[in-house]
Design an enzyme around this catalytic site. Sequence first.
Site, PDB file in Angstrom:
ATOM      1  N   ARG A   1       0.838  -1.199   0.000  1.00 24.25           N
ATOM      2  CA  ARG A   1       0.000   0.000   0.000  1.00 24.25           C
ATOM      3  C   ARG A   1       0.874   1.252   0.000  1.00 24.25           C
ATOM      4  O   ARG A   1       1.826   1.353   0.770  1.00 24.25           O
ATOM      5  CB  ARG A   1      -0.933   0.004   1.211  1.00 24.25           C
ATOM      6  CG  ARG A   1      -1.884  -1.195   1.226  1.00 24.25           C
ATOM      7  CD  ARG A   1      -2.843  -1.164   2.377  1.00 24.25           C
ATOM      8  NE  ARG A   1      -3.638  -2.379   2.436  1.00 24.25           N
ATOM      9  CZ  ARG A   1      -4.544  -2.665   3.365  1.00 24.25           C
ATOM     10  NH1 ARG A   1      -4.757  -1.783   4.344  1.00 24.25           N
ATOM     11  NH2 ARG A   1      -5.211  -3.799   3.342  1.00 24.25           N
TER      12      ARG A   1
ATOM     13  N   ARG B   1       2.290   1.074  10.272  1.00 22.36           N
ATOM     14  CA  ARG B   1       1.823   1.444   8.933  1.00 22.36           C
ATOM     15  C   ARG B   1       2.998   1.394   7.953  1.00 22.36           C
ATOM     16  O   ARG B   1       3.779   2.322   7.845  1.00 22.36           O
ATOM     17  CB  ARG B   1       1.199   2.844   8.959  1.00 22.36           C
ATOM     18  CG  ARG B   1       0.320   3.158   7.751  1.00 22.36           C
ATOM     19  CD  ARG B   1      -0.306   4.536   7.885  1.00 22.36           C
ATOM     20  NE  ARG B   1      -1.212   4.629   9.012  1.00 22.36           N
ATOM     21  CZ  ARG B   1      -2.501   4.298   8.968  1.00 22.36           C
ATOM     22  NH1 ARG B   1      -3.021   3.834   7.858  1.00 22.36           N
ATOM     23  NH2 ARG B   1      -3.263   4.428  10.037  1.00 22.36           N
TER      24      ARG B   1
ATOM     25  N   GLU C   1      -6.156  -1.258  15.704  1.00 19.17           N
ATOM     26  CA  GLU C   1      -6.774  -2.219  14.783  1.00 19.17           C
ATOM     27  C   GLU C   1      -5.775  -3.286  14.339  1.00 19.17           C
ATOM     28  O   GLU C   1      -4.651  -2.991  13.960  1.00 19.17           O
ATOM     29  CB  GLU C   1      -7.308  -1.488  13.549  1.00 19.17           C
ATOM     30  CG  GLU C   1      -7.949  -2.416  12.521  1.00 19.17           C
ATOM     31  CD  GLU C   1      -8.119  -1.783  11.161  1.00 19.17           C
ATOM     32  OE1 GLU C   1      -8.139  -2.530  10.167  1.00 19.17           O
ATOM     33  OE2 GLU C   1      -8.209  -0.538  11.093  1.00 19.17           O
TER      34      GLU C   1
ATOM     35  N   SER D   1     -10.004  -6.237  10.378  1.00 17.04           N
ATOM     36  CA  SER D   1     -11.279  -5.621  10.027  1.00 17.04           C
ATOM     37  C   SER D   1     -12.102  -6.681   9.316  1.00 17.04           C
ATOM     38  O   SER D   1     -11.698  -7.183   8.261  1.00 17.04           O
ATOM     39  CB  SER D   1     -11.052  -4.405   9.120  1.00 17.04           C
ATOM     40  OG  SER D   1     -12.220  -3.636   8.987  1.00 17.04           O
TER      41      SER D   1
ATOM     42  N   ARG E   1       1.363  -6.401  12.858  1.00 14.19           N
ATOM     43  CA  ARG E   1       0.750  -5.786  14.035  1.00 14.19           C
ATOM     44  C   ARG E   1       0.617  -6.800  15.174  1.00 14.19           C
ATOM     45  O   ARG E   1       0.672  -6.431  16.341  1.00 14.19           O
ATOM     46  CB  ARG E   1      -0.612  -5.186  13.665  1.00 14.19           C
ATOM     47  CG  ARG E   1      -0.477  -4.001  12.723  1.00 14.19           C
ATOM     48  CD  ARG E   1      -1.774  -3.223  12.577  1.00 14.19           C
ATOM     49  NE  ARG E   1      -1.589  -2.062  11.694  1.00 14.19           N
ATOM     50  CZ  ARG E   1      -2.451  -1.066  11.559  1.00 14.19           C
ATOM     51  NH1 ARG E   1      -3.580  -1.078  12.254  1.00 14.19           N
ATOM     52  NH2 ARG E   1      -2.208  -0.062  10.740  1.00 14.19           N
TER      53      ARG E   1
END
Length: 439
Positions: free
Chosen positions: A277, A292, A364, A367, A406
């Site tokens: 990403r 991130r 998070e 999801s 994460r």
Amino acid sequence: MLDAKYLRNNLDDVATQLLRRGYELDTQQLAEFETERKVIQAKTQELQAFRKSKSKEIGIAKKNGEDASKILAAVASVGDELKSMETRLKELLQETSAVLMTIPNIPHESTPDGKNEDENVEVKKWGELPAFDYEIKDHVDLGVELGEGWNSKGGLMDFETGAKLSGARFTTLKGSLARMHRALIQLMLNTHTEEHAYSENYVPYLVRPDALRGTGQLPKFKEDLFAIETGEQDIAENKQLHLIPTAEVPVTNMVSDSILDEKELPLRLTAHTPCFRSEAGAYGKDVRGLIRQHQFEKVELVQIVKPEDSIQALDELLAHAEKILQMLKLPYRVVELCTGDIGFSACKTYDIEVWVPAQQTYREISSCSLFGDFQARRMLARYRNKATGKPELVHTVNGSGLAVGRTLVAIMENYQQADGSIKVPEVLVPYMGGLEVIR
């Protein structure tokens, strides 16, 4: 993508439903498209009827030996006008489709109303938060200070080498941390395939634009994607490749443009892939550490189900992702996203947030979303209804089970010890060759 027919017949109602998520539908534009479509359709039928009647006149004239040249000329002009109508109708449908591709999904009736993440609803908490009687460190300091032989240079979590190789937001893992990263992937895949009945898949990491359109990444999130440089011909022919932002794209698209047998459902699919990403809209966010990154790993869970089973499938998938955190004994909470925070393609979403001690907050880590038939309509993913014998759109559900980097961050911070070492979670020890502490 929303059902075009339903949208035409319920324009104001759809607009009201989309307002729940803060999206203002341009009803005037869509109404103008529909008005022009009806005009073209009516004119086309009129011209076709005219041509049909004149064709009969031509036949009669020829039969009687009369001059039919004027009638032939009139029919020819009608043919030209019909072609013009056909061309405009094709353009109009393309324009309408382009607009439909930018409209987000309608929120599920059970999704709580809200403007942004501040109005998300906490559903549950699991586990006890760790208590430390010494000053704790974040995963960055812990990783940089760990070292094993040659790997002591830059630490086991080496941001400098990652930056040297690829630039900002890339990281190198070494030694026991790299092994724990691999161990987490194996734990997740083994659990989901052996206990949760998912079928494991290996999928391409490069996909065509159609696959990204199918799951809703294009055109909405074009800036977040990494495109591979290809020839102009590939771009023109829609063959340009993109690095996948999530395994959701190739795994879900495995059923695109197909009609499944009802007895094949539900399909439970899992895959481990890297994800890429650009984080175009995340400048300045979470720049420290692994939270991130441009490249990270995930184990993805996807379910393809009948419409009446989709809510139950979402609940099951959520529980499957939670199970990994429970096995690792990491405290977490589940949050239901409000209408103003759900993703573009989703109609209902639960986020799992793991406790990060150094930040004193939950972050998070997964999801889990229900998309209804939104993705299926874009992909033409259907099943044959046994009762009616007709093909119907499937419903799709997916979520991370889990984001590996994460999860590693959460383990490092929750399992840190006073001397800076990391205790290995009991369930991971067999995957680590018996190693119980990373020093």
